[in-house]
Write a protein that holds these residues in place. Structure first.
Motif: not given
Length: 212
Positions: A126-134, A149-168
């Motif tokens: 599972e990707a590092d998303m900065g916090s556990i689900m729920n 704004a305070f999660i790691s860069r890796a987690a922020a990148r992973n979230r952006q991948v998810l955001i881009d795919a789902l909003t798209g």
């Protein structure tokens, strides 16, 4: 509004969508917990194809029975009532409870229009998303918020991948839960300025009958 669109099981819908059969982060006992409306499943496939190679969507929960949503909300309301001092008005209590658990009449999961999901690699990590689900705001120190704004860069990148795919693919995120995305429910309608929702809540007995 209710489109009466049928449900499909994400466990067998498309190879680009992985599912978590363990229920490790969900307390949903329904046999239908990985089902969604067909239109939602098709949009998830669109989102999955927008992901980088070797990455898949990893769905933890889809449909949630209305009875379970009522139970979640009542329990959360009771917990607040037992801990807040001084006790606010019933109206304020209801509003506070709504921040973490959607009231049954507006909740997205019982409509089959919402998914809780993350990303998973080809080798099952599972990707590092900065916090556990729920995780709640308190449990995660705010990291559950999608644009924290305070999660790691890796987690922020992973979230952006998810955001881009789902909003798209047309999905709307609930901003205090990075994992919660929906399309066609009442929250989506408000956020997208649509005149009405496409999907309404469905009792579990309806899905029981449909799967016989």
């Amino acid at each position: 509004m209710e489109s009466h669109e049928g449900f499909v099981d994400l466990a067998t819908f498309d190879e680009r969508i992985a599912v978590d059969l363990s229920r490790s982060v969900v307390s949903n006992p329904s046999p239908h917990f990985l089902k969604v409306r067909r239109g939602i499943a098709e949009r998830l496939v669109v989102a999955a194809h927008a992901l980088p190679a070797g990455v898949r969507l990893y769905v933890k929960e889809g449909y949630r029975p209305l009875a379970l949503q009522r139970e979640y909300f009542a329990d959360h309301l009771a917990a607040l009532r037992g801990t807040l001092n001084p006790l606010p008005s019933d109206e304020t209590l209801y509003e506070l409870a709504s921040h973490h658990v959607a009231p049954p009449e507006v909740a997205a999961h019982p409509t089959g229009a919402a998914v809780d999901l993350t990303l998973i690699s080809a080798d099952g990590i599972e990707a590092d998303m900065g916090s556990i689900m729920n995780a709640t705001d308190h449990e995660s120190s705010g990291a559950c918020y999608t644009h924290n704004a305070f999660i790691s860069r890796a987690a922020a990148r992973n979230r952006q991948v998810l955001i881009d795919a789902l909003t798209g693919a047309g999905f709307t995120n609930y901003p205090s839960e990075w994992w919660h995305w929906s399309f066609g429910d009442r929250y989506w309608a408000v956020m997208q300025r649509e005149s009405h929702a496409i999907y309404g809540p469905v009792e579990e007995s309806m899905l029981d009958e449909a799967s016989r």
